[in-house]
Design a protein around this motif. Sequence first.
Motif, PDB file in Angstrom:
ATOM      1  N   LEU A  59     -11.979  -0.599   6.285  1.00  0.00           N
ATOM      2  CA  LEU A  59     -10.662  -1.214   6.354  1.00  0.00           C
ATOM      3  C   LEU A  59      -9.598  -0.150   6.599  1.00  0.00           C
ATOM      4  O   LEU A  59      -9.642   0.930   6.021  1.00  0.00           O
ATOM      5  N   ARG A  60      -8.638  -0.482   7.450  1.00  0.00           N
ATOM      6  CA  ARG A  60      -7.488   0.391   7.664  1.00  0.00           C
ATOM      7  C   ARG A  60      -6.318  -0.169   6.869  1.00  0.00           C
ATOM      8  O   ARG A  60      -5.805  -1.240   7.163  1.00  0.00           O
ATOM      9  N   MET A  61      -5.933   0.553   5.840  1.00  0.00           N
ATOM     10  CA  MET A  61      -4.841   0.141   4.968  1.00  0.00           C
ATOM     11  C   MET A  61      -3.730   1.180   5.057  1.00  0.00           C
ATOM     12  O   MET A  61      -3.734   2.166   4.327  1.00  0.00           O
ATOM     13  N   GLU A  62      -2.810   0.973   5.978  1.00  0.00           N
ATOM     14  CA  GLU A  62      -1.744   1.935   6.194  1.00  0.00           C
ATOM     15  C   GLU A  62      -0.656   1.785   5.140  1.00  0.00           C
ATOM     16  O   GLU A  62      -0.417   0.688   4.624  1.00  0.00           O
ATOM     17  N   PRO A  63       0.025   2.885   4.786  1.00  0.00           N
ATOM     18  CA  PRO A  63       1.142   2.796   3.843  1.00  0.00           C
ATOM     19  C   PRO A  63       2.180   1.789   4.330  1.00  0.00           C
ATOM     20  O   PRO A  63       2.526   1.747   5.501  1.00  0.00           O
ATOM     21  N   GLY A  64       2.646   0.966   3.416  1.00  0.00           N
ATOM     22  CA  GLY A  64       3.623  -0.056   3.757  1.00  0.00           C
ATOM     23  C   GLY A  64       3.023  -1.422   4.029  1.00  0.00           C
ATOM     24  O   GLY A  64       3.746  -2.419   4.076  1.00  0.00           O
ATOM     25  N   LEU A  65       1.695  -1.497   4.206  1.00  0.00           N
ATOM     26  CA  LEU A  65       1.047  -2.787   4.442  1.00  0.00           C
ATOM     27  C   LEU A  65       1.228  -3.689   3.227  1.00  0.00           C
ATOM     28  O   LEU A  65       1.047  -3.268   2.088  1.00  0.00           O
ATOM     29  N   ARG A  66       1.578  -4.942   3.466  1.00  0.00           N
ATOM     30  CA  ARG A  66       1.811  -5.901   2.399  1.00  0.00           C
ATOM     31  C   ARG A  66       0.603  -6.814   2.236  1.00  0.00           C
ATOM     32  O   ARG A  66       0.038  -7.307   3.217  1.00  0.00           O
ATOM     33  N   LEU A  67       0.224  -7.068   0.981  1.00  0.00           N
ATOM     34  CA  LEU A  67      -0.858  -7.981   0.647  1.00  0.00           C
ATOM     35  C   LEU A  67      -0.315  -9.082  -0.260  1.00  0.00           C
ATOM     36  O   LEU A  67       0.575  -8.837  -1.070  1.00  0.00           O
ATOM     37  N   PRO A  68      -0.847 -10.292  -0.158  1.00  0.00           N
ATOM     38  CA  PRO A  68      -0.369 -11.379  -1.022  1.00  0.00           C
ATOM     39  C   PRO A  68      -0.728 -11.117  -2.483  1.00  0.00           C
ATOM     40  O   PRO A  68      -1.820 -10.641  -2.794  1.00  0.00           O
ATOM     41  N   LEU A  69       0.182 -11.438  -3.360  1.00  0.00           N
ATOM     42  CA  LEU A  69       0.004 -11.155  -4.786  1.00  0.00           C
ATOM     43  C   LEU A  69      -1.151 -11.949  -5.391  1.00  0.00           C
ATOM     44  O   LEU A  69      -1.904 -11.430  -6.212  1.00  0.00           O
TER      45      LEU A  69
ATOM     46  N   ALA B 108     -14.282  -3.303   1.387  1.00  0.00           N
ATOM     47  CA  ALA B 108     -14.944  -3.062   2.668  1.00  0.00           C
ATOM     48  C   ALA B 108     -15.259  -4.401   3.308  1.00  0.00           C
ATOM     49  O   ALA B 108     -15.250  -5.439   2.633  1.00  0.00           O
ATOM     50  N   PRO B 109     -15.534  -4.406   4.601  1.00  0.00           N
ATOM     51  CA  PRO B 109     -15.975  -5.651   5.236  1.00  0.00           C
ATOM     52  C   PRO B 109     -17.204  -6.211   4.533  1.00  0.00           C
ATOM     53  O   PRO B 109     -18.069  -5.455   4.069  1.00  0.00           O
ATOM     54  N   SER B 110     -17.282  -7.522   4.430  1.00  0.00           N
ATOM     55  CA  SER B 110     -18.357  -8.148   3.664  1.00  0.00           C
ATOM     56  C   SER B 110     -19.743  -7.854   4.228  1.00  0.00           C
ATOM     57  O   SER B 110     -20.730  -7.875   3.490  1.00  0.00           O
ATOM     58  N   PHE B 111     -19.849  -7.559   5.531  1.00  0.00           N
ATOM     59  CA  PHE B 111     -21.170  -7.245   6.071  1.00  0.00           C
ATOM     60  C   PHE B 111     -21.635  -5.855   5.638  1.00  0.00           C
ATOM     61  O   PHE B 111     -22.825  -5.532   5.743  1.00  0.00           O
TER      62      PHE B 111
ATOM     63  N   HIS C  90       0.838  -1.196   0.000  1.00  0.00           N
ATOM     64  CA  HIS C  90       0.000   0.000   0.000  1.00  0.00           C
ATOM     65  C   HIS C  90       0.872   1.245   0.000  1.00  0.00           C
ATOM     66  O   HIS C  90       1.755   1.410   0.834  1.00  0.00           O
ATOM     67  N   VAL C  91       0.605   2.123  -0.964  1.00  0.00           N
ATOM     68  CA  VAL C  91       1.302   3.396  -1.063  1.00  0.00           C
ATOM     69  C   VAL C  91       0.478   4.501  -0.413  1.00  0.00           C
ATOM     70  O   VAL C  91       1.003   5.355   0.303  1.00  0.00           O
ATOM     71  N   ASP C  92      -0.831   4.470  -0.649  1.00  0.00           N
ATOM     72  CA  ASP C  92      -1.722   5.468  -0.062  1.00  0.00           C
ATOM     73  C   ASP C  92      -3.137   4.915  -0.087  1.00  0.00           C
ATOM     74  O   ASP C  92      -3.453   3.998  -0.862  1.00  0.00           O
ATOM     75  N   SER C  93      -4.003   5.464   0.755  1.00  0.00           N
ATOM     76  CA  SER C  93      -5.395   5.020   0.774  1.00  0.00           C
ATOM     77  C   SER C  93      -6.296   6.134   1.274  1.00  0.00           C
ATOM     78  O   SER C  93      -5.850   7.078   1.923  1.00  0.00           O
ATOM     79  N   SER C  94      -7.568   5.999   0.946  1.00  0.00           N
ATOM     80  CA  SER C  94      -8.602   6.940   1.387  1.00  0.00           C
ATOM     81  C   SER C  94      -9.705   6.151   2.073  1.00  0.00           C
ATOM     82  O   SER C  94     -10.156   5.129   1.555  1.00  0.00           O
ATOM     83  N   ARG C  95     -10.127   6.627   3.248  1.00  0.00           N
ATOM     84  CA  ARG C  95     -11.169   5.958   4.010  1.00  0.00           C
ATOM     85  C   ARG C  95     -12.353   6.889   4.183  1.00  0.00           C
ATOM     86  O   ARG C  95     -12.183   8.092   4.385  1.00  0.00           O
TER      87      ARG C  95
END
Length: 295
Positions: A171-181, A265-268, A159-164
Motif C-alpha cells: 500500500l502507498r500511504m502518502e503523508p496527508g492521505l485521509r482515511l474514514p474514521l 497490505a493487500p488481501s491477496f 497519515h503523518v508518516d509510513s514505512s513500506r
Amino acid sequence: MRRFRDNIFPLFPRIRCVVNRHCARHQPLPEAPMQDPNDSPEQAPKDRKFVEALARGLEVLRAFTHGHAVRGNQDIARITGLPKPTVSRLTYTLTQLGYLKYNQDLEKYQLDSAVLALGYAYSASLRVRQLGKPFMDEFSRRTNTTVSLTCRDRLSMIHVDSSRPPEVASLRMEPGLRLPLATSAAGRAYLAATPKIERDHLLGEVAKKLGDEWPALEKSLEDSFREYEEFGFCLSLGEWDRNVNGAGVPLRLADGSIMALTCGAPSFQLSSEKLESSLAHQLVMLARDLESLGV
C-alpha cells in the motif's frame, strides 16, 4: 442588506449585533449551508476568545482537502457554507499571505507553499515520528506490510508518516492521505482508546453523515471495540477497502494525545487469519515499545 452585512461585519462587530437583531425580526431564516460529504465540521466554541474571521479563513483552506487541487470561489462557498463575497475576500487575503495561489488559466485557486511549510513544521516536531521511524521501518521490512502513523482530523484519520517494505508491492500511504474514521483500522483504534463521552459524540456525527448505512456499521464497530478490549487492537478486513486488510493500535503520547499505529497490505498478500493471529499482536508490542520511549 445581506451584501451590506457581509462587507461590514468584519469591520464593525458592535454594529453586527444591532443588524443581526433587526434582520432576525424582518427576514426569514437562511437556508442551512451545504456541507461537503467528505467531512463533518465540529461546532466552533461560542466564546468571546473565538476569532470567527480566523476560523473562516481556515475553513477556506480546508476546502482544498477534499480531493481537488483547484477550487473557485463558488466551489469554496458551497463547501464551507460561507457567502461568496466573504470567500472572495478570504481567498484574496490568503493569496497575499502565500497560502493560496491563483491560477490565471483556470481562474481558480490552489494551495501554495506556506501551507506546505506548516505541514512540514508539524511533522518535523513530532517526537514519536523522530524516534519511531526506525522501529516502523524494521517492522515493515520484517512483515512485508505498510506501517503507518496517523492522527485524527474531524471524521478522518490523516497519515503523518509510513514505512513500506522494499521491493514488495504494498500500500502507498502518502503523508496527508485521509482515511474514514469509522471503517479504517486507524480510525477504529483511535475511537477505541478515546474516552466514552468524546467517542459517543464522534459516533453521533458519523451516524448523521451515513444515515441509513449507519446501523450495519454500528454493529461492526461494537465488535471492533470488544476486540480491542480483549486483544488491544482493531481490525479492518475489507471495510475501508475490500481489497485491503489492516490492523490498528492506539498510541498514547506523553502529552496525553492519541494517535494510531497501523499495519496493512493487500488481501491477496495478507490473509485475515495471519493478521489476526500474529501481526496484529506484534503491532501491539511495537506500540507499547514506542510508548516506553516516552514519545
